[in-house]
Design an enzyme around this catalytic site. Sequence first.
Site, PDB file in Angstrom:
ATOM      1  N   CYS A 125     -22.652   0.078   5.365  1.00  0.00           N
ATOM      2  CA  CYS A 125     -22.919   1.475   5.557  1.00  0.00           C
ATOM      3  C   CYS A 125     -22.617   2.341   7.016  1.00  0.00           C
ATOM      4  O   CYS A 125     -21.747   3.588   6.557  1.00  0.00           O
ATOM      5  CB  CYS A 125     -24.480   1.535   5.146  1.00  0.00           C
ATOM      6  SG  CYS A 125     -25.016   0.621   3.692  1.00  0.00           S
TER       7      CYS A 125
ATOM      8  N   HIS B 159     -26.753  -0.972  -1.146  1.00  0.00           N
ATOM      9  CA  HIS B 159     -27.390  -0.391  -0.535  1.00  0.00           C
ATOM     10  C   HIS B 159     -27.933   0.469  -0.520  1.00  0.00           C
ATOM     11  O   HIS B 159     -27.362   1.663  -1.385  1.00  0.00           O
ATOM     12  CB  HIS B 159     -26.652  -0.502   0.691  1.00  0.00           C
ATOM     13  CG  HIS B 159     -26.525  -1.672   2.061  1.00  0.00           C
ATOM     14  ND1 HIS B 159     -26.816  -2.232   3.191  1.00  0.00           N
ATOM     15  CD2 HIS B 159     -26.333  -3.421   0.811  1.00  0.00           C
ATOM     16  CE1 HIS B 159     -26.722  -3.547   2.987  1.00  0.00           C
ATOM     17  NE2 HIS B 159     -25.850  -3.953   2.225  1.00  0.00           N
TER      18      HIS B 159
ATOM     19  N   GLU C  42     -27.513   3.897   1.851  1.00  0.00           N
ATOM     20  CA  GLU C  42     -27.441   4.114   2.409  1.00  0.00           C
ATOM     21  C   GLU C  42     -25.967   4.934   0.792  1.00  0.00           C
ATOM     22  O   GLU C  42     -25.734   5.399   1.443  1.00  0.00           O
ATOM     23  CB  GLU C  42     -26.010   4.262   3.596  1.00  0.00           C
ATOM     24  CG  GLU C  42     -27.460   3.868   3.967  1.00  0.00           C
ATOM     25  CD  GLU C  42     -28.561   2.897   5.233  1.00  0.00           C
ATOM     26  OE1 GLU C  42     -27.685   2.476   5.799  1.00  0.00           O
ATOM     27  OE2 GLU C  42     -28.282   2.017   3.712  1.00  0.00           O
TER      28      GLU C  42
ATOM     29  N   CYS D 105     -25.735  -0.892   8.532  1.00  0.00           N
ATOM     30  CA  CYS D 105     -25.418  -2.666   8.443  1.00  0.00           C
ATOM     31  C   CYS D 105     -24.038  -2.001   8.998  1.00  0.00           C
ATOM     32  O   CYS D 105     -23.388  -0.400   8.886  1.00  0.00           O
ATOM     33  CB  CYS D 105     -25.556  -2.506   7.390  1.00  0.00           C
ATOM     34  SG  CYS D 105     -24.715  -2.350   5.907  1.00  0.00           S
TER      35      CYS D 105
END
Length: 177
Positions: free
Chosen positions: A94, A61, A63, A91
Site C-alpha cells: 500500500c 486492502h 488503501e 503495509c
Amino acid sequence: MDKESLLTQEEKEFFMTEAIKEANKAEKIAEVPIGAIVVLDGKIIGRGHNLREDSQDATAHAEMFAIKEACQTIGNWRLERAQLFVTLEPCPMCSGAMILSRVDEVYFGAYDPKAGTAGSLLNLLEDERFNHRAYVQGGILETECGQQLTDFFRKIRAKKKLAKKLAKELQEDIEKD
C-alpha cells in the site's frame, strides 16, 4: 521530511472518523477492520475497506480500493495534493501504491509494528531514494483505531477457543457411546 501538514487537528480527526466508518463496513462482514479514504481539496474522492477474505485476493486492502476509486473519480492516476487516511499503518504494498499514485500526505491511526512501512519497520513514504515522497503522520485517533483491531482479534480467538472446547466435548460424548 521538511513538509508540514496544512490540515487542522479537527480536520484530521474528521477524516480519520470517515476511515473508521469504512473499517466498520469491513468488520460487519467479518473482514479485518481497516478502512481508508482519499481526500482532495477537502472532499472525499475515494473510499475503501478490507475485502481479502471475501475476495480471496491478497491485494484487496482498504488503501488499494480507496486509491483506485480516487483515480477513477478525478480521471487521473496522479493523486497530487491528495491526502490518504487509513486506520492502520500501511503495509509495503500500500505504501508503494501511495508513492506511485503521488499521494501528497498520509495519515494513519494505529501503528503496525509487524508490517508497517510508514515508520514502524521502515518508512517507504519518506524515503528520499524514491522519486516521490509523502508527508506522514501516525497516531490520528490511534486509540479508537487500535481498539477496533484488538477487539476484532479478541473475538476471533474467543470463537476459536469455544469451537475447540465444543469439539472436545463432542468427541468425549462420542467416545462414551
